[in-house]
Design a protein around this motif. Sequence first.
Motif, PDB file in Angstrom:
ATOM      1  N   ILE B 171       0.820  -1.215   0.000  1.00 58.71           N
ATOM      2  CA  ILE B 171       0.000   0.000   0.000  1.00 58.71           C
ATOM      3  C   ILE B 171       0.859   1.272   0.000  1.00 58.71           C
ATOM      4  O   ILE B 171       0.371   2.336  -0.322  1.00 58.71           O
ATOM      5  CB  ILE B 171      -0.993   0.013   1.184  1.00 58.71           C
ATOM      6  CG1 ILE B 171      -0.279  -0.168   2.507  1.00 58.71           C
ATOM      7  CG2 ILE B 171      -2.061  -1.055   1.010  1.00 58.71           C
ATOM      8  CD1 ILE B 171      -1.196  -0.013   3.697  1.00 58.71           C
ATOM      9  N   PHE B 172       2.143   1.146   0.363  1.00 59.01           N
ATOM     10  CA  PHE B 172       3.043   2.303   0.273  1.00 59.01           C
ATOM     11  C   PHE B 172       4.044   2.051  -0.847  1.00 59.01           C
ATOM     12  O   PHE B 172       4.513   0.929  -1.033  1.00 59.01           O
ATOM     13  CB  PHE B 172       3.829   2.491   1.575  1.00 59.01           C
ATOM     14  CG  PHE B 172       2.981   2.993   2.716  1.00 59.01           C
ATOM     15  CD1 PHE B 172       2.760   4.348   2.892  1.00 59.01           C
ATOM     16  CD2 PHE B 172       2.413   2.092   3.615  1.00 59.01           C
ATOM     17  CE1 PHE B 172       1.989   4.811   3.946  1.00 59.01           C
ATOM     18  CE2 PHE B 172       1.629   2.553   4.671  1.00 59.01           C
ATOM     19  CZ  PHE B 172       1.421   3.913   4.836  1.00 59.01           C
ATOM     20  N   LYS B 173       4.355   3.096  -1.606  1.00 60.44           N
ATOM     21  CA  LYS B 173       5.440   3.001  -2.591  1.00 60.44           C
ATOM     22  C   LYS B 173       6.448   4.092  -2.265  1.00 60.44           C
ATOM     23  O   LYS B 173       6.074   5.277  -2.232  1.00 60.44           O
ATOM     24  CB  LYS B 173       4.907   3.198  -4.014  1.00 60.44           C
ATOM     25  CG  LYS B 173       4.058   2.023  -4.519  1.00 60.44           C
ATOM     26  CD  LYS B 173       4.907   0.840  -4.927  1.00 60.44           C
ATOM     27  CE  LYS B 173       4.003  -0.311  -5.364  1.00 60.44           C
ATOM     28  NZ  LYS B 173       4.670  -1.608  -5.290  1.00 60.44           N
ATOM     29  N   ASN B 174       7.719   3.699  -2.003  1.00 54.08           N
ATOM     30  CA  ASN B 174       8.775   4.651  -1.620  1.00 54.08           C
ATOM     31  C   ASN B 174       8.336   5.529  -0.459  1.00 54.08           C
ATOM     32  O   ASN B 174       8.591   6.735  -0.443  1.00 54.08           O
ATOM     33  CB  ASN B 174       9.180   5.535  -2.803  1.00 54.08           C
ATOM     34  CG  ASN B 174       9.671   4.702  -3.967  1.00 54.08           C
ATOM     35  OD1 ASN B 174      10.351   3.689  -3.756  1.00 54.08           O
ATOM     36  ND2 ASN B 174       9.311   5.100  -5.162  1.00 54.08           N
ATOM     37  N   GLY B 175       7.622   4.942   0.480  1.00 50.26           N
ATOM     38  CA  GLY B 175       7.256   5.679   1.684  1.00 50.26           C
ATOM     39  C   GLY B 175       6.033   6.570   1.551  1.00 50.26           C
ATOM     40  O   GLY B 175       5.607   7.185   2.523  1.00 50.26           O
ATOM     41  N   THR B 176       5.425   6.679   0.353  1.00 52.78           N
ATOM     42  CA  THR B 176       4.194   7.470   0.262  1.00 52.78           C
ATOM     43  C   THR B 176       2.996   6.544   0.079  1.00 52.78           C
ATOM     44  O   THR B 176       3.086   5.508  -0.579  1.00 52.78           O
ATOM     45  CB  THR B 176       4.221   8.462  -0.925  1.00 52.78           C
ATOM     46  OG1 THR B 176       4.781   7.785  -2.033  1.00 52.78           O
ATOM     47  CG2 THR B 176       5.018   9.706  -0.596  1.00 52.78           C
ATOM     48  N   PHE B 177       1.865   6.965   0.647  1.00 55.05           N
ATOM     49  CA  PHE B 177       0.664   6.148   0.615  1.00 55.05           C
ATOM     50  C   PHE B 177       0.054   6.158  -0.781  1.00 55.05           C
ATOM     51  O   PHE B 177      -0.227   7.200  -1.349  1.00 55.05           O
ATOM     52  CB  PHE B 177      -0.336   6.691   1.641  1.00 55.05           C
ATOM     53  CG  PHE B 177      -1.679   6.038   1.546  1.00 55.05           C
ATOM     54  CD1 PHE B 177      -1.821   4.684   1.759  1.00 55.05           C
ATOM     55  CD2 PHE B 177      -2.803   6.784   1.238  1.00 55.05           C
ATOM     56  CE1 PHE B 177      -3.063   4.073   1.667  1.00 55.05           C
ATOM     57  CE2 PHE B 177      -4.048   6.180   1.146  1.00 55.05           C
ATOM     58  CZ  PHE B 177      -4.173   4.823   1.358  1.00 55.05           C
ATOM     59  N   LYS B 178      -0.157   4.962  -1.360  1.00 49.19           N
ATOM     60  CA  LYS B 178      -0.661   4.859  -2.736  1.00 49.19           C
ATOM     61  C   LYS B 178      -1.976   4.098  -2.822  1.00 49.19           C
ATOM     62  O   LYS B 178      -2.636   4.134  -3.846  1.00 49.19           O
ATOM     63  CB  LYS B 178       0.377   4.146  -3.615  1.00 49.19           C
ATOM     64  CG  LYS B 178       1.588   4.982  -3.928  1.00 49.19           C
ATOM     65  CD  LYS B 178       1.260   6.072  -4.926  1.00 49.19           C
ATOM     66  CE  LYS B 178       2.501   6.835  -5.344  1.00 49.19           C
ATOM     67  NZ  LYS B 178       2.154   8.053  -6.068  1.00 49.19           N
ATOM     68  N   SER B 179      -2.295   3.336  -1.776  1.00 46.53           N
ATOM     69  CA  SER B 179      -3.467   2.454  -1.803  1.00 46.53           C
ATOM     70  C   SER B 179      -3.295   1.363  -2.864  1.00 46.53           C
ATOM     71  O   SER B 179      -2.248   1.256  -3.507  1.00 46.53           O
ATOM     72  CB  SER B 179      -4.748   3.248  -2.057  1.00 46.53           C
ATOM     73  OG  SER B 179      -5.856   2.370  -2.042  1.00 46.53           O
ATOM     74  N   ILE B 180      -4.329   0.552  -3.050  1.00 45.98           N
ATOM     75  CA  ILE B 180      -4.302  -0.501  -4.073  1.00 45.98           C
ATOM     76  C   ILE B 180      -5.464  -0.227  -5.009  1.00 45.98           C
ATOM     77  O   ILE B 180      -6.587  -0.056  -4.563  1.00 45.98           O
ATOM     78  CB  ILE B 180      -4.451  -1.896  -3.440  1.00 45.98           C
ATOM     79  CG1 ILE B 180      -3.264  -2.170  -2.511  1.00 45.98           C
ATOM     80  CG2 ILE B 180      -4.540  -2.974  -4.505  1.00 45.98           C
ATOM     81  CD1 ILE B 180      -3.478  -3.349  -1.604  1.00 45.98           C
ATOM     82  N   ALA B 181      -5.192  -0.156  -6.302  1.00 45.24           N
ATOM     83  CA  ALA B 181      -6.244   0.193  -7.259  1.00 45.24           C
ATOM     84  C   ALA B 181      -7.006  -1.045  -7.707  1.00 45.24           C
ATOM     85  O   ALA B 181      -6.456  -2.144  -7.763  1.00 45.24           O
ATOM     86  CB  ALA B 181      -5.629   0.889  -8.465  1.00 45.24           C
ATOM     87  N   ILE B 182      -8.292  -0.869  -8.006  1.00 45.33           N
ATOM     88  CA  ILE B 182      -9.068  -1.919  -8.662  1.00 45.33           C
ATOM     89  C   ILE B 182      -9.197  -1.492 -10.121  1.00 45.33           C
ATOM     90  O   ILE B 182      -9.693  -0.404 -10.398  1.00 45.33           O
ATOM     91  CB  ILE B 182     -10.487  -2.024  -8.055  1.00 45.33           C
ATOM     92  CG1 ILE B 182     -10.451  -2.019  -6.543  1.00 45.33           C
ATOM     93  CG2 ILE B 182     -11.207  -3.247  -8.611  1.00 45.33           C
ATOM     94  CD1 ILE B 182      -9.945  -3.262  -5.920  1.00 45.33           C
ATOM     95  N   VAL B 183      -8.710  -2.313 -11.030  1.00 39.65           N
ATOM     96  CA  VAL B 183      -8.750  -1.924 -12.440  1.00 39.65           C
ATOM     97  C   VAL B 183      -9.580  -2.933 -13.229  1.00 39.65           C
ATOM     98  O   VAL B 183      -9.867  -4.030 -12.752  1.00 39.65           O
ATOM     99  CB  VAL B 183      -7.327  -1.864 -13.044  1.00 39.65           C
ATOM    100  CG1 VAL B 183      -6.504  -0.801 -12.353  1.00 39.65           C
ATOM    101  CG2 VAL B 183      -6.652  -3.215 -12.945  1.00 39.65           C
ATOM    102  N   LYS B 184      -9.996  -2.530 -14.431  1.00 38.21           N
ATOM    103  CA  LYS B 184     -10.688  -3.478 -15.303  1.00 38.21           C
ATOM    104  C   LYS B 184      -9.712  -4.607 -15.636  1.00 38.21           C
ATOM    105  O   LYS B 184      -8.533  -4.336 -15.886  1.00 38.21           O
ATOM    106  CB  LYS B 184     -11.122  -2.774 -16.588  1.00 38.21           C
ATOM    107  CG  LYS B 184     -12.300  -1.865 -16.351  1.00 38.21           C
ATOM    108  CD  LYS B 184     -13.074  -1.605 -17.626  1.00 38.21           C
ATOM    109  CE  LYS B 184     -14.359  -0.908 -17.260  1.00 38.21           C
ATOM    110  NZ  LYS B 184     -15.092  -0.350 -18.360  1.00 38.21           N
ATOM    111  N   PRO B 185     -10.191  -5.858 -15.652  1.00 35.19           N
ATOM    112  CA  PRO B 185      -9.285  -6.974 -15.948  1.00 35.19           C
ATOM    113  C   PRO B 185      -8.515  -6.706 -17.240  1.00 35.19           C
ATOM    114  O   PRO B 185      -9.097  -6.344 -18.246  1.00 35.19           O
ATOM    115  CB  PRO B 185     -10.246  -8.152 -16.115  1.00 35.19           C
ATOM    116  CG  PRO B 185     -11.429  -7.796 -15.267  1.00 35.19           C
ATOM    117  CD  PRO B 185     -11.546  -6.308 -15.359  1.00 35.19           C
ATOM    118  N   GLY B 186      -7.184  -6.838 -17.167  1.00 37.50           N
ATOM    119  CA  GLY B 186      -6.353  -6.603 -18.348  1.00 37.50           C
ATOM    120  C   GLY B 186      -5.688  -5.247 -18.347  1.00 37.50           C
ATOM    121  O   GLY B 186      -4.690  -5.044 -19.010  1.00 37.50           O
TER     122      GLY B 186
END
Lengths: 209, 226
Positions: B171-186
Amino acid sequence: MNLFSGKNKEILLSPLSKKNPVVVQMLGICSALAVTAKLEPSIVMAVSVVIVIAFANVIISLIRKTIPNRIRIIVQLVVAAVLVTLVSEVLKAYAYEMSKQLSVFIGLILTNCILMGRMEAFGLSNGPWESFLDGIGHGAGYGLILIIVGFFRELLGSGTLLGIQVVPQFLYDLGYVNNGLMILPPMALITIAVIIWIHRARNKDLQEN
Amino acid sequence: MNRESNLYTVIYAGVLVVFVAAALAFTNQALKETQKKNEEIDKKIQILRCLNVTAEADEVEAKYNELIQESFLVNKDGSKAEGDAFSEDIAKAYSNGTALPVFVAKVDGATKFIIAMRGTGLWGPLWGYMALNDDKNTVYGADFSHAGETPGLGAEISTPHFGKQFSGKEIFKNGTFKSIAIVKPGKTADGQDYVDGISGGTITSQGVDKMIYSSLNNYVEFLKTK
């Protein structure tokens, strides 16, 4: 008195085919579209509708001689709403898993035109036993269509039945793809239309000119 | 008596309403305890499910007590708050940014932090629990529930295979909060981890996406303190 005389049998069985509430009387179509994406909720909904219609019909029939004519629809609505609420409360206490699946559908029963239609057309003018049979019959006629539609939508849309995979893996390996359109509401309408087509083709007397 | 007179109609309606109200109130009171118990068991099942543990209703109590070590409340600024995490109303907690529940579990000796999520789908509320590893970043497991999403479409978010996708995401990338995205399959998402949404359940999937972001956002300060 014969409980299953010819007339009572007719009351019970005719809604299954010749007077089917969905494919002949065109009632309850809306909920038939909403809950039939999977087979399991279709079955649960069918059972709940049978119970609610049967008992609502009996209660209305028992008090039919006391109901003031001008507020009869309100009285019917109250009786139906009480039954629906009681069923959902009892399920919540003693069958919690079931009640979670049913949550929306229980509410939908109240809006089902078949329910009000049977109380108005039958319960108000017939005895409790006949009303009970009428309710069971119409609930079952509705449920039958629901289960047929649910069966085909889940089978073709998800490749499963009651959540169990039935389309074998090698078919997918050969390039078979689940039809995603089947789980969308429009296909329920088309499935019902196909059922009506077959039903009318077999019962010539139902065909209109 | 004349069934069509105004007096009869009014009295009939009055008696009917009082009778019905009494019957419903009685049923509600009589069944309240059992219903509450069921809800608690259900909540424990959900919390256990995000740890990838499935439990039947009769063994939930034992398994829950075995796995969940402690629970506490944190405020949005990361400080601890007073209260009982299990019975805390999550909707209220999020609108105030105070008293957010955290459950601490031990699975095979490793500590997991479980946080609660809440959002809206297409037809009604969504909620769920997410278990994070002791780095407070990598997802260990997630579980989602809904009040009334469409069966076969949006309702698929509560199936195990949807929740399983989250395992191992960060959920963090390089120490910043990014959350986890839900995307259309593909499809993919830039700069953050993502999982596949539900085909035909677009609005529910978007709801889950928003729910994860807004819920985790409340916990950011707590999760940053190692």
